[in-house]
Scaffold this motif. Sequence first.
Motif, PDB file in Angstrom:
ATOM      1  N   ARG A 118       0.837  -1.191   0.000  1.00 22.22           N
ATOM      2  CA  ARG A 118       0.000   0.000   0.000  1.00 22.22           C
ATOM      3  C   ARG A 118       0.883   1.255   0.000  1.00 22.22           C
ATOM      4  NH1 ARG A 118      -5.350  -1.620   3.532  1.00 22.22           N
ATOM      5  NH2 ARG A 118      -5.407  -3.790   2.861  1.00 22.22           N
ATOM      6  N   PRO A 119       1.110   1.827  -1.174  1.00 22.84           N
ATOM      7  CA  PRO A 119       1.994   3.006  -1.243  1.00 22.84           C
ATOM      8  C   PRO A 119       1.532   4.164  -0.373  1.00 22.84           C
ATOM      9  CG  PRO A 119       1.541   2.133  -3.438  1.00 22.84           C
ATOM     10  CD  PRO A 119       0.633   1.401  -2.498  1.00 22.84           C
ATOM     11  N   SER A 120       0.229   4.250  -0.109  1.00 21.99           N
ATOM     12  CA  SER A 120      -0.294   5.380   0.657  1.00 21.99           C
ATOM     13  C   SER A 120       0.180   5.372   2.101  1.00 21.99           C
ATOM     14  CB  SER A 120      -1.827   5.350   0.634  1.00 21.99           C
ATOM     15  OG  SER A 120      -2.318   4.128   1.175  1.00 21.99           O
ATOM     16  N   GLU A 121       0.612   4.226   2.630  1.00 23.93           N
ATOM     17  CA  GLU A 121       1.054   4.166   4.022  1.00 23.93           C
ATOM     18  C   GLU A 121       2.457   4.737   4.218  1.00 23.93           C
ATOM     19  OE1 GLU A 121      -1.283   0.297   5.827  1.00 23.93           O
ATOM     20  OE2 GLU A 121       0.631  -0.022   4.825  1.00 23.93           O
ATOM     21  N   TYR A 122       3.268   4.691   3.209  1.00 21.32           N
ATOM     22  CA  TYR A 122       4.668   5.046   3.382  1.00 21.32           C
ATOM     23  C   TYR A 122       4.920   6.524   3.686  1.00 21.32           C
ATOM     24  CZ  TYR A 122       6.750   0.497   2.655  1.00 21.32           C
ATOM     25  OH  TYR A 122       7.142  -0.793   2.836  1.00 21.32           O
ATOM     26  N   PRO A 123       4.254   7.471   3.000  1.00 19.23           N
ATOM     27  CA  PRO A 123       4.525   8.884   3.311  1.00 19.23           C
ATOM     28  C   PRO A 123       4.231   9.267   4.757  1.00 19.23           C
ATOM     29  CG  PRO A 123       3.408   8.689   1.208  1.00 19.23           C
ATOM     30  CD  PRO A 123       3.369   7.328   1.829  1.00 19.23           C
ATOM     31  N   ILE A 124       3.210   8.648   5.374  1.00 20.78           N
ATOM     32  CA  ILE A 124       2.876   9.031   6.744  1.00 20.78           C
ATOM     33  C   ILE A 124       3.971   8.616   7.728  1.00 20.78           C
ATOM     34  CG2 ILE A 124       1.622   6.961   7.504  1.00 20.78           C
ATOM     35  CD1 ILE A 124      -0.571   8.896   8.548  1.00 20.78           C
ATOM     36  N   PHE A 125       4.805   7.658   7.313  1.00 23.60           N
ATOM     37  CA  PHE A 125       5.958   7.253   8.118  1.00 23.60           C
ATOM     38  C   PHE A 125       7.236   7.969   7.684  1.00 23.60           C
ATOM     39  CE2 PHE A 125       3.057   3.691   8.773  1.00 23.60           C
ATOM     40  CZ  PHE A 125       3.214   3.432  10.128  1.00 23.60           C
ATOM     41  N   GLY A 126       7.136   8.803   6.652  1.00 22.44           N
ATOM     42  CA  GLY A 126       8.312   9.508   6.160  1.00 22.44           C
ATOM     43  C   GLY A 126       9.307   8.590   5.473  1.00 22.44           C
ATOM     44  N   ILE A 127       8.803   7.531   4.842  1.00 19.65           N
ATOM     45  CA  ILE A 127       9.670   6.538   4.193  1.00 19.65           C
ATOM     46  C   ILE A 127       9.338   6.486   2.708  1.00 19.65           C
ATOM     47  CG2 ILE A 127      10.300   4.089   4.111  1.00 19.65           C
ATOM     48  CD1 ILE A 127       9.525   3.932   7.081  1.00 19.65           C
ATOM     49  N   ASP A 128      10.367   6.411   1.895  1.00 18.23           N
ATOM     50  CA  ASP A 128      10.213   6.339   0.442  1.00 18.23           C
ATOM     51  C   ASP A 128       9.763   4.925   0.057  1.00 18.23           C
ATOM     52  OD1 ASP A 128      10.369   6.416  -2.287  1.00 18.23           O
ATOM     53  OD2 ASP A 128      12.500   6.902  -2.391  1.00 18.23           O
ATOM     54  N   PHE A 129       8.606   4.843  -0.577  1.00 12.56           N
ATOM     55  CA  PHE A 129       8.047   3.546  -0.980  1.00 12.56           C
ATOM     56  C   PHE A 129       8.991   2.780  -1.886  1.00 12.56           C
ATOM     57  CE2 PHE A 129       5.203   1.017  -3.825  1.00 12.56           C
ATOM     58  CZ  PHE A 129       4.613   0.209  -2.863  1.00 12.56           C
ATOM     59  N   ASP A 130       9.694   3.482  -2.748  1.00 11.25           N
ATOM     60  CA  ASP A 130      10.550   2.815  -3.730  1.00 11.25           C
ATOM     61  C   ASP A 130      11.793   2.182  -3.099  1.00 11.25           C
ATOM     62  OD1 ASP A 130       8.837   3.443  -5.794  1.00 11.25           O
ATOM     63  OD2 ASP A 130       9.848   5.338  -6.252  1.00 11.25           O
ATOM     64  N   THR A 131      12.106   2.526  -1.855  1.00  9.92           N
ATOM     65  CA  THR A 131      13.281   1.949  -1.189  1.00  9.92           C
ATOM     66  C   THR A 131      12.910   0.777  -0.289  1.00  9.92           C
ATOM     67  OG1 THR A 131      13.144   3.400   0.764  1.00  9.92           O
ATOM     68  CG2 THR A 131      14.358   4.227  -1.153  1.00  9.92           C
ATOM     69  N   ARG A 132      11.659   0.325  -0.334  1.00 15.80           N
ATOM     70  CA  ARG A 132      11.200  -0.659   0.655  1.00 15.80           C
ATOM     71  C   ARG A 132      11.918  -1.996   0.551  1.00 15.80           C
ATOM     72  NH1 ARG A 132       7.913  -0.560  -3.610  1.00 15.80           N
ATOM     73  NH2 ARG A 132       6.679  -2.387  -4.260  1.00 15.80           N
ATOM     74  N   GLY A 133      12.370  -2.375  -0.643  1.00 13.50           N
ATOM     75  CA  GLY A 133      13.092  -3.637  -0.769  1.00 13.50           C
ATOM     76  C   GLY A 133      14.443  -3.594  -0.073  1.00 13.50           C
ATOM     77  N   GLU A 134      15.194  -2.521  -0.304  1.00 14.56           N
ATOM     78  CA  GLU A 134      16.493  -2.352   0.363  1.00 14.56           C
ATOM     79  C   GLU A 134      16.301  -2.183   1.860  1.00 14.56           C
ATOM     80  OE1 GLU A 134      20.204   0.857   0.392  1.00 14.56           O
ATOM     81  OE2 GLU A 134      18.675   0.938  -1.185  1.00 14.56           O
ATOM     82  N   ARG A 135      15.287  -1.436   2.247  1.00 20.18           N
ATOM     83  CA  ARG A 135      15.016  -1.220   3.667  1.00 20.18           C
ATOM     84  C   ARG A 135      14.615  -2.530   4.358  1.00 20.18           C
ATOM     85  NH1 ARG A 135      13.947   3.613   6.438  1.00 20.18           N
ATOM     86  NH2 ARG A 135      12.864   3.294   8.428  1.00 20.18           N
ATOM     87  N   PHE A 136      13.881  -3.375   3.639  1.00 18.86           N
ATOM     88  CA  PHE A 136      13.512  -4.685   4.182  1.00 18.86           C
ATOM     89  C   PHE A 136      14.755  -5.484   4.549  1.00 18.86           C
ATOM     90  CE2 PHE A 136      12.543  -9.163   3.984  1.00 18.86           C
ATOM     91  CZ  PHE A 136      11.254  -9.291   4.473  1.00 18.86           C
ATOM     92  N   ARG A 137      15.719  -5.566   3.629  1.00 17.49           N
ATOM     93  CA  ARG A 137      16.943  -6.331   3.893  1.00 17.49           C
ATOM     94  C   ARG A 137      17.722  -5.745   5.065  1.00 17.49           C
ATOM     95  NH1 ARG A 137      16.991  -5.926  -1.671  1.00 17.49           N
ATOM     96  NH2 ARG A 137      18.646  -4.362  -1.648  1.00 17.49           N
ATOM     97  N   ASP A 138      17.820  -4.431   5.109  1.00 14.64           N
ATOM     98  CA  ASP A 138      18.554  -3.764   6.188  1.00 14.64           C
ATOM     99  C   ASP A 138      17.883  -4.044   7.538  1.00 14.64           C
ATOM    100  OD1 ASP A 138      20.268  -2.153   7.629  1.00 14.64           O
ATOM    101  OD2 ASP A 138      19.626  -0.272   6.702  1.00 14.64           O
ATOM    102  N   ALA A 139      16.561  -3.867   7.598  1.00 14.65           N
ATOM    103  CA  ALA A 139      15.832  -4.092   8.849  1.00 14.65           C
ATOM    104  C   ALA A 139      15.911  -5.550   9.267  1.00 14.65           C
ATOM    105  CB  ALA A 139      14.374  -3.666   8.689  1.00 14.65           C
ATOM    106  N   PHE A 140      15.840  -6.457   8.314  1.00 17.14           N
ATOM    107  CA  PHE A 140      15.879  -7.885   8.642  1.00 17.14           C
ATOM    108  C   PHE A 140      17.231  -8.260   9.237  1.00 17.14           C
ATOM    109  CE2 PHE A 140      16.418 -12.418   7.548  1.00 17.14           C
ATOM    110  CZ  PHE A 140      15.309 -12.930   8.195  1.00 17.14           C
ATOM    111  N   GLY A 141      18.297  -7.735   8.673  1.00 22.08           N
ATOM    112  CA  GLY A 141      19.619  -8.034   9.212  1.00 22.08           C
ATOM    113  C   GLY A 141      19.792  -7.549  10.636  1.00 22.08           C
ATOM    114  N   VAL A 142      19.326  -6.331  10.919  1.00 21.62           N
ATOM    115  CA  VAL A 142      19.410  -5.794  12.280  1.00 21.62           C
ATOM    116  C   VAL A 142      18.516  -6.598  13.221  1.00 21.62           C
ATOM    117  CG1 VAL A 142      18.913  -3.784  13.715  1.00 21.62           C
ATOM    118  CG2 VAL A 142      20.060  -3.495  11.503  1.00 21.62           C
TER     119      VAL A 142
END
Length: 335
Positions: A147-171
């Motif tokens: 849901r792209p509409s959820e990302y702006p309210i968190f201040g996160i770029d929707f298009d970076t969610r794949g890279e962010r997923f890997r980063d968050a998963f590793g941590v």
Amino acid sequence: MDMSLPLTEQAPANNVIRIEAHPGYKRVFREDELTVGLILPLETHPQSPQPTMRDHVAMARKAEEIGVAALWARDIPFFDPAYGDVGQIFDPLIYIAHLAAATRNITLGTAGIVLPLREPRLLAKQVNSLDQLTEGRLVVGMSSGDRPSEYPIFGIDFDTRGERFRDAFGVYRKVGERSFPQFSSARFGESDGSLDLLPKPPYGRTPAIAVGRSQQSLEWIADNMDGYLGFVPDPDKLNEFGKDWRDLTPHAGNGSTGKPLAFGGFLYLHPNPHCAFRRIRGGFAIGSRSLRDLLARARDAGVNHVALNPKVTPRPYAEILDELGSIVLPEFAAR
């Protein structure tokens, strides 16, 4: 629930991973077998974006009694009318804690936590706490969200969610599973190993499966996660669906010949039990006897679990459970 030992004493020494012994994981995923789960809420509401949540605890207990293997909670932080669906309304981890107190053995999972929107260090604390308190009944499904509409309210770029997923998963993995972990992340800070997070998971790791591709390759999922729950394949694609996954997971990661495979989606349980498979938005329509045959084919193709969401079926939920319990689950009930 036996709480006679301190939580830290129940955790395995030296961060030993014993995922094959994890009760929730074992209930859902068994080699050469298939189990059935239900996606929350346990209520039908085809004409409304949100359920009433009446009788949800009674339905959870009934599902456990008839042999449903798992209940899966979706992660939908905000209601977007364009999607017209709010899942079970309650935060998934808090709701799982409530259901854990009302049930005995059924696996409780997320399908899935939108990992790019979650703070992974606190998520690890929450997940480990739940897995300890439920004595190993938690399986965490993770996704990147759709849901792209959820990302702006968190201040996160929707298009970076794949890279962010890997980063968050590793941590998440390092903080949640390792003692005094060291890590460095541009998004999620760093640790020099002087701090530790408690509690640790009771079996060394709380199982984490991918729900959808999460903007990752299937190879990455097979290498890094404890299983994969994909979208409902067409019946004539079941063998291909199973083979694509088995080819990537030839060795035991969970005490079997490979990591488990599942699929899920909406279920319109047709009143004609012999109604054949028909694709609908987000899932499929089918009669109960045809569903039983489809699940047998899926099992033979290497699928270990199917998560169904009958919310689109215009019938009382108790009636749906009765039909599943009498026709489908005798062959696929959790042991």
